[in-house]
Design a protein around this motif. Structure first.
Motif: not given
Length: 203
Positions: A134-146, A163-170
């Motif tokens: 989860t940490v790797l995917f959401f950081s690599l996929a959405f950081a700086g994009v969303v 928002v992408w961090m909230a997606w990651g936690v949820s």
């Protein structure tokens, strides 16, 4: 027959299942889970991806850690290739990297705990693997994009975060629930998916 072809012929069912799960997850993670007003917190991918840990754990139980790792590598290659067509290249590569690292951690944890109570190895392996994934995917996929941000509050405490961090936690919370749920099919298949050495003795 090449090594890859031989491996796929031996593990065609788990390879196909793994590739399908990851492909579906790469598409589903692009769509917020809007029921109950959870669109800012969750994506549909949270409900599909945890099945990959079930596939890995059953393969690990049946064939051992070595073949389970090979399954992960083959599943990774097939899924990334297919996902580049179905999803954006960034999501495909983020998913591939997170998948590879998370699944290999799951295999390591599972293998260390496989002789304990039947539920510990699949549950803890999935939880540790899911957390790292989860940490790797959401950081690599959405950081700086969303770039959208929202304020989230609970018990009088509020925090503003992308928002992408909230997606990651949820997403991780759902993965924990799914890891518990996946114990049902895993437990049901224990008498069918026997370790190789036990299967040979039974014959």
């Amino acid at each position: 027959m090449s090594y890859l072809a031989k491996l796929v012929s031996q593990l065609w069912l788990p390879v196909a299942a793994m590739a399908l799960v990851v492909l579906l997850s790469n598409v589903a993670v692009q769509y917020p889970f809007t029921p109950f007003g959870l669109g800012d917190y969750l994506t549909w991918g949270a409900f599909t991806y945890p099945v990959s840990f079930l596939v890995t754990d059953l393969t690990n139980r049946r064939y051992g850690a070595s073949l389970a790792r090979r399954l992960v590598v083959v599943g990774f290659l097939v899924a990334v290739a297919a996902s580049i067509v179905a999803a954006t290249p960034r999501i495909a590569m983020a998913s591939g990297a997170a998948f590879l690292v998370g699944q290999l951690l799951d295999i390591t944890v599972f293998n260390r705990l496989r002789r304990l109570a039947w539920w510990r190895a699949p549950l803890l392996g999935s939880l540790f693997g899911s957390a790292l994934d989860t940490v790797l995917f959401f950081s690599l996929a959405f950081a700086g994009v969303v770039t959208e941000v929202s304020t989230y509050g609970i018990a009088g405490f509020a925090v503003t975060a992308p928002v992408w961090m909230a997606w990651g936690v949820s997403d991780f919370i759902v993965k924990v629930a799914m890891a518990l749920l996946m114990l049902l099919p895993y437990g049901a298949l224990l008498s069918i998916v026997l370790p190789a050495e036990r299967l040979q003795r039974a014959r």
